[in-house]
Scaffold this active site. Structure first.
Site, PDB file in Angstrom:
ATOM      1  N   SER A 140       0.865  -1.183   0.000  1.00 50.27           N
ATOM      2  CA  SER A 140       0.000   0.000   0.000  1.00 50.27           C
ATOM      3  C   SER A 140       0.899   1.231   0.000  1.00 50.27           C
ATOM      4  CB  SER A 140      -0.840  -0.014   1.275  1.00 50.27           C
ATOM      5  OG  SER A 140      -1.405   1.248   1.519  1.00 50.27           O
ATOM      6  N   TYR A 153      -1.234  -1.053  10.482  1.00 49.63           N
ATOM      7  CA  TYR A 153      -1.501  -1.377   9.062  1.00 49.63           C
ATOM      8  C   TYR A 153      -0.325  -0.914   8.196  1.00 49.63           C
ATOM      9  CZ  TYR A 153      -3.531  -1.281   4.412  1.00 49.63           C
ATOM     10  OH  TYR A 153      -3.757  -1.477   3.069  1.00 49.63           O
TER      11      TYR A 153
HETATM   12  N1  NAP Z   1      -8.846  -0.718  -0.496  1.00 48.03           N
HETATM   13  C1  NAP Z   1      -7.831   0.113  -0.449  1.00 48.03           C
HETATM   14  O1  NAP Z   1      -8.000   1.356  -0.410  1.00 48.03           O
HETATM   15  C2  NAP Z   1      -6.431  -0.425  -0.455  1.00 48.03           C
HETATM   16  C3  NAP Z   1      -5.356   0.474  -0.616  1.00 48.03           C
HETATM   17  C4  NAP Z   1      -4.057  -0.011  -0.618  1.00 48.03           C
HETATM   18  C5  NAP Z   1      -3.835  -1.357  -0.470  1.00 48.03           C
HETATM   19  N2  NAP Z   1      -4.884  -2.217  -0.299  1.00 48.03           N
HETATM   20  C6  NAP Z   1      -4.581  -3.636  -0.108  1.00 48.03           C
HETATM   21  O2  NAP Z   1      -5.243  -4.399  -1.099  1.00 48.03           O
HETATM   22  C7  NAP Z   1      -5.570  -5.681  -0.571  1.00 48.03           C
HETATM   23  C8  NAP Z   1      -7.038  -5.958  -0.820  1.00 48.03           C
HETATM   24  O3  NAP Z   1      -7.792  -4.915  -0.229  1.00 48.03           O
HETATM   25  P1  NAP Z   1      -9.361  -4.732  -0.501  1.00 48.03           P
HETATM   26  O4  NAP Z   1      -9.683  -3.301  -0.359  1.00 48.03           O
HETATM   27  O5  NAP Z   1      -9.734  -5.457  -1.737  1.00 48.03           O
HETATM   28  O6  NAP Z   1      -9.919  -5.483   0.787  1.00 48.03           O
HETATM   29  P2  NAP Z   1     -11.285  -6.259   1.002  1.00 48.03           P
HETATM   30  O7  NAP Z   1     -12.321  -5.817   0.030  1.00 48.03           O
HETATM   31  O8  NAP Z   1     -11.559  -6.180   2.470  1.00 48.03           O
HETATM   32  O9  NAP Z   1     -10.864  -7.752   0.636  1.00 48.03           O
HETATM   33  C9  NAP Z   1      -9.925  -8.409   1.403  1.00 48.03           C
HETATM   34  C10 NAP Z   1      -9.828  -9.834   0.934  1.00 48.03           C
HETATM   35  O10 NAP Z   1      -8.963 -10.512   1.844  1.00 48.03           O
HETATM   36  C11 NAP Z   1      -9.674 -11.610   2.388  1.00 48.03           C
HETATM   37  N3  NAP Z   1      -9.319 -11.844   3.774  1.00 48.03           N
HETATM   38  C12 NAP Z   1      -9.370 -10.991   4.810  1.00 48.03           C
HETATM   39  N4  NAP Z   1      -9.004 -11.609   5.939  1.00 48.03           N
HETATM   40  C13 NAP Z   1      -8.722 -12.885   5.593  1.00 48.03           C
HETATM   41  C14 NAP Z   1      -8.300 -14.021   6.317  1.00 48.03           C
HETATM   42  N5  NAP Z   1      -8.097 -13.996   7.635  1.00 48.03           N
HETATM   43  N6  NAP Z   1      -8.133 -15.189   5.657  1.00 48.03           N
HETATM   44  C15 NAP Z   1      -8.355 -15.251   4.320  1.00 48.03           C
HETATM   45  N7  NAP Z   1      -8.752 -14.221   3.568  1.00 48.03           N
HETATM   46  C16 NAP Z   1      -8.929 -13.049   4.213  1.00 48.03           C
HETATM   47  C17 NAP Z   1     -11.149 -11.228   2.301  1.00 48.03           C
HETATM   48  O11 NAP Z   1     -11.932 -12.424   2.338  1.00 48.03           O
HETATM   49  P3  NAP Z   1     -13.503 -12.345   2.770  1.00 48.03           P
HETATM   50  O12 NAP Z   1     -14.245 -11.780   1.593  1.00 48.03           O
HETATM   51  O13 NAP Z   1     -13.843 -13.729   3.025  1.00 48.03           O
HETATM   52  O14 NAP Z   1     -13.578 -11.437   3.974  1.00 48.03           O
HETATM   53  C18 NAP Z   1     -11.174 -10.540   0.957  1.00 48.03           C
HETATM   54  O15 NAP Z   1     -11.207 -11.491  -0.084  1.00 48.03           O
HETATM   55  C19 NAP Z   1      -5.202  -5.656   0.902  1.00 48.03           C
HETATM   56  O16 NAP Z   1      -3.971  -6.273   1.106  1.00 48.03           O
HETATM   57  C20 NAP Z   1      -5.101  -4.172   1.218  1.00 48.03           C
HETATM   58  O17 NAP Z   1      -4.219  -3.913   2.279  1.00 48.03           O
HETATM   59  C21 NAP Z   1      -6.173  -1.784  -0.306  1.00 48.03           C
END
Ligand code: NAP
Length: 260
Positions: A140, A153
């Site tokens: 990130s 985080y």
């Molecule tokens: N969104 C942002 O603004 C942003 C910015 C920078 C970086 N990121 C990074 O991008 C990645 C994805 O983010 P996102 O926004 O797409 O998040 P999200 O919509 O919350 O999705 C997270 C994913 O990770 C899975 N997950 C969470 N906890 C888990 C666990 N204990 N075991 C297995 N799977 C698990 C979730 O599964 P479930 O559906 O089953 O909960 C979901 O598929 C993350 O690493 C985040 O740090 C996001």
């Protein structure tokens, strides 16, 4: 159909789901991992119906150490060849450290740090056999900054960035590339879409849809790039970070964080 697979963690929704669809468009078979009772099976069914790829699912909680070993056993038992490993699963958070629940902190570190590290270690031999192969680690922009309310985080993402950059050097000899993608705001969950909307003009304009970011990330991985920051405005932020004095950055980020 080649027997190579992309393994994507956290594939049920958000960025992981967009990357799964992008791999499917590129005719790459998928092994998808997410928590039990997520929308993983529905996604898998959709992909099977619409794309000419094999899709396998594993519902596992990556905060449990055994989960990485279960994934490795599954890959061995089914003789899968993993060509692309995407460590995407992550737990996002915002809040003051003193208010955070200690069990949550442990879980976040396990999912964001321990799981990608262990999974990478367990899959190394497989990735060597399919080389030229690639690892894509989802960090990130928070990895670069010291932000209030994002201390743990941000630190987990800084770990992933540092780990990936070092590993990239080690794995060059094996023809395994390691790419780190550092997105800014992504419009993934409803909460994040709302938060990204209430920020100032620049942060608001800089947030990307996960579909756009997925194309950028996978292109970068295929081109074997090192670190990639999706979006022009985000690249501009990185430049500002180098130019502005620390106290000015503090004032600017405090103002934005207060809105959340
Ligand atoms: N969104 C942002 O603004 C942003 C910015 C920078 C970086 N990121 C990074 O991008 C990645 C994805 O983010 P996102 O926004 O797409 O998040 P999200 O919509 O919350 O999705 C997270 C994913 O990770 C899975 N997950 C969470 N906890 C888990 C666990 N204990 N075991 C297995 N799977 C698990 C979730 O599964 P479930 O559906 O089953 O909960 C979901 O598929 C993350 O690493 C985040 O740090 C996001």
């Amino acid at each position: 159909m080649a027997n190579h697979y992309a393994l994507i963690t956290g594939a049920s929704q958000g960025f992981g789901k967009s990357m799964a669809l992008e791999f499917a468009k590129r005719n790459i078979n998928l092994l998808l991992v997410a928590l039990p009772n997520s929308k993983l099976w529905a996604l898998s069914w959709f992909i099977k119906k619409n794309f000419q790829v094999r899709t396998l699912c594993l519902e596992l909680d990556l905060s449990l150490k055994d989960s990485c070993y279960i994934i490795d056993d599954f890959i061995r038992d089914n003789a899968l060849q993993i060509k692309y490993l995407v460590n995407n699963a992550g737990i996002l958070s915002r809040g003051f450290f003193e208010d955070m629940d200690d069990a949550f902190i442990v879980r976040q570190i396990k999912v964001n740090v321990l799981a990608p590290t262990l999974l990478t270690k367990l899959l190394l031999d497989n990735l060597k056999k399919t080389s030229p192969s690639a690892i894509l680690n989802v960090s990130s922009m928070a990895a670069f900054f010291s932000l209030q309310k994002k201390q743990v985080y941000g630190a987990t993402k800084a770990y992933l960035l540092s780990f990936s950059k070092s590993l990239r050097k080690e794995l060059k000899k094996d023809n395994i590339s390691v790419t780190t993608v550092c997105p800014g705001g992504l419009n993934t969950t409803t909460r994040l879409c709302y938060q990204n909307r209430i920020l100032g003009l620049l942060p608001r304009k800089s947030s990307l849809n996960p579909e756009e970011a997925a194309v950028i990330a996978i292109d970068a991985m295929m081109k074997r790039k090192n670190v990639i920051i999706p979006g022009l405005i985000n690249k501009f932020f990185m430049l500002l970070d180098k130019l502005l004095p620390e106290f000015v950055k503090d004032i600017l980020t405090k103002r934005e964080i207060k809105k959340i």
